[in-house]
Design a protein around this motif. Structure first.
Motif, short mmCIF file in Angstrom:
data_model
loop_
_atom_site.label_atom_id
_atom_site.label_comp_id
_atom_site.label_asym_id
_atom_site.label_seq_id
_atom_site.Cartn_x
_atom_site.Cartn_y
_atom_site.Cartn_z
N PHE A 1 0.89 -1.14 -0.04
CA PHE A 1 -0.02 0.03 -0.08
C PHE A 1 0.89 1.23 -0.13
CE2 PHE A 1 -2.70 3.18 2.51
CZ PHE A 1 -3.77 3.37 1.28
N VAL A 2 2.06 1.23 0.90
CA VAL A 2 2.91 2.39 0.95
C VAL A 2 3.60 2.37 -0.23
CG1 VAL A 2 4.92 3.21 2.07
CG2 VAL A 2 3.19 2.30 3.50
N LEU A 3 3.89 1.76 -0.94
CA LEU A 3 4.58 1.56 -2.31
C LEU A 3 3.77 2.21 -3.48
CD1 LEU A 3 6.77 -1.58 -2.21
CD2 LEU A 3 7.58 0.67 -1.92
N LEU A 4 2.34 1.91 -3.23
CA LEU A 4 1.32 2.29 -4.27
C LEU A 4 1.21 3.66 -4.15
CD1 LEU A 4 -1.11 -0.85 -4.51
CD2 LEU A 4 0.61 -0.11 -6.24
N LEU A 5 1.27 4.12 -2.95
CA LEU A 5 0.87 5.71 -2.69
C LEU A 5 2.18 6.45 -3.24
CD1 LEU A 5 -0.57 5.60 0.71
CD2 LEU A 5 -1.75 6.10 -1.42
N ASN A 6 3.29 5.82 -3.26
CA ASN A 6 4.21 6.45 -3.82
C ASN A 6 4.77 7.76 -3.01
OD1 ASN A 6 6.70 6.72 -5.55
ND2 ASN A 6 5.70 8.06 -7.05
N VAL A 7 4.76 7.70 -1.45
CA VAL A 7 4.89 8.81 -0.72
C VAL A 7 6.28 8.99 -0.16
CG1 VAL A 7 2.53 8.98 -0.11
CG2 VAL A 7 4.01 7.60 1.33
N LEU A 8 7.01 8.13 -0.67
CA LEU A 8 8.47 8.22 -0.30
C LEU A 8 9.41 8.35 -1.22
CD1 LEU A 8 8.53 4.75 2.27
CD2 LEU A 8 8.01 7.40 2.87
N SER A 9 10.79 8.60 -0.70
CA SER A 9 11.59 8.83 -1.94
C SER A 9 11.93 7.34 -2.43
CB SER A 9 13.01 9.16 -1.09
OG SER A 9 13.69 8.29 -0.28
N ARG A 10 12.98 7.40 -3.46
CA ARG A 10 13.13 6.25 -4.38
C ARG A 10 13.94 5.19 -3.47
NH1 ARG A 10 17.60 6.64 -8.70
NH2 ARG A 10 17.92 8.48 -7.36
N GLU A 11 14.95 5.69 -2.56
CA GLU A 11 15.37 4.92 -1.54
C GLU A 11 14.52 4.66 -0.49
OE1 GLU A 11 16.18 8.26 -2.27
OE2 GLU A 11 18.31 8.04 -3.25
N GLY A 12 13.67 5.38 -0.19
CA GLY A 12 12.49 4.85 0.81
C GLY A 12 11.70 3.57 0.26
N ASN A 13 11.38 3.72 -1.05
CA ASN A 13 10.55 2.93 -1.82
C ASN A 13 11.36 1.31 -1.75
OD1 ASN A 13 8.29 4.10 -1.94
ND2 ASN A 13 8.82 4.83 -4.05
N TRP A 14 12.72 1.76 -1.95
CA TRP A 14 13.63 0.43 -1.96
C TRP A 14 13.70 -0.35 -0.81
CZ3 TRP A 14 15.37 -2.88 -5.67
CH2 TRP A 14 15.36 -2.50 -6.84
N ALA A 15 13.53 0.60 0.28
CA ALA A 15 13.87 0.17 1.96
C ALA A 15 12.51 -0.56 2.13
CB ALA A 15 14.15 1.27 2.75
N VAL A 16 11.51 -0.20 1.96
CA VAL A 16 10.21 -0.60 2.37
C VAL A 16 10.09 -1.91 1.46
CG1 VAL A 16 7.74 -0.55 1.84
CG2 VAL A 16 9.14 1.46 2.95
N GLY A 17 10.48 -2.06 0.25
CA GLY A 17 10.41 -3.28 -0.47
C GLY A 17 11.02 -4.27 -0.21
N MET A 18 12.47 -4.00 0.23
CA MET A 18 13.40 -5.01 0.64
C MET A 18 12.96 -5.70 2.12
SD MET A 18 17.07 -3.85 -0.60
CE MET A 18 17.03 -2.22 0.21
N ILE A 19 12.42 -4.84 2.93
CA ILE A 19 11.99 -5.12 4.26
C ILE A 19 10.89 -5.91 4.19
CG2 ILE A 19 10.99 -4.37 6.48
CD1 ILE A 19 13.11 -1.89 6.18
N ALA A 20 10.04 -5.56 3.16
CA ALA A 20 8.65 -6.51 2.96
C ALA A 20 9.29 -8.01 2.34
CB ALA A 20 7.80 -5.72 2.00
N ASP A 21 10.09 -7.77 1.79
CA ASP A 21 10.67 -9.09 1.15
C ASP A 21 11.06 -9.96 2.39
OD1 ASP A 21 9.86 -8.53 -1.42
OD2 ASP A 21 12.22 -8.26 -1.96
N VAL A 22 11.76 -9.36 3.10
CA VAL A 22 12.24 -10.22 4.34
C VAL A 22 11.18 -10.71 5.06
CG1 VAL A 22 13.74 -10.04 6.53
CG2 VAL A 22 14.69 -9.35 4.46
N VAL A 23 10.38 -9.86 5.52
CA VAL A 23 9.11 -10.13 6.37
C VAL A 23 8.22 -11.54 5.66
CG1 VAL A 23 6.90 -9.26 7.38
CG2 VAL A 23 9.19 -7.91 7.64
N LEU A 24 8.20 -11.19 4.38
CA LEU A 24 7.26 -12.29 3.46
C LEU A 24 8.25 -13.54 3.89
CD1 LEU A 24 5.02 -13.02 1.82
CD2 LEU A 24 6.47 -12.24 -0.20
N VAL A 25 9.50 -13.74 3.55
CA VAL A 25 10.05 -14.77 4.04
C VAL A 25 9.87 -15.38 5.42
CG1 VAL A 25 12.36 -15.97 4.17
CG2 VAL A 25 11.84 -14.43 2.10
#
Length: 124
Positions: free
Chosen positions: A77-101
């Motif tokens: 949801f945060v990524l779809l809103l695109n409210v963070l910087s590019r670095e922020g989006n990458w960080a959120v995505g990578m953390i989400a990947d770890v949490v998904l695992v």
């Protein structure tokens, strides 16, 4: 236990470095990271408690899996809103990947535990 450690380390980082992290990821309100950090610390405590029991509580494990999946959905949801910087989006995505695992591995562990308990009950 890895999920508990990751959550605890993330919580401490958010609590101690909330201003720097907020600036890096393009978050205007560092207070959000204080709330997330505090919540993660509580979550990590529950994970530690359940993981160190002689016999983990399956209901608490299911709650942890559900909360991990909720984190991943919230991240999308945060990524779809695109409210963070590019670095922020990458960080959120990578953390989400770890949490998904973590969520998937915990779910597999729960299924194995349920299967073993079912077999044990059927053999008696």
């Amino acid at each position: 236990m890895a999920n508990a450690i990751f959550s605890c380390v993330s919580a401490v980082a958010f609590l101690v470095f909330h201003r720097a992290i907020a600036s890096f990821i393009g978050l205007e309100q560092p207070l959000v990271l204080l709330v997330v950090g505090t919540s993660l610390l509580i979550f990590a405590g529950g994970l530690f408690r359940n993981a160190t029991r002689e016999k983990p509580n399956p209901r608490e494990a299911l709650i942890a899996v559900s909360l991990d999946f909720a984190w991943v959905l919230g991240s999308v949801f945060v990524l779809l809103l695109n409210v963070l910087s590019r670095e922020g989006n990458w960080a959120v995505g990578m953390i989400a990947d770890v949490v998904l695992v973590f969520a998937i591995l915990q779910w597999v562990g729960l299924r194995r535990m349920w299967t073993a308990n079912t077999r044990l009950a059927q053999s008696q």
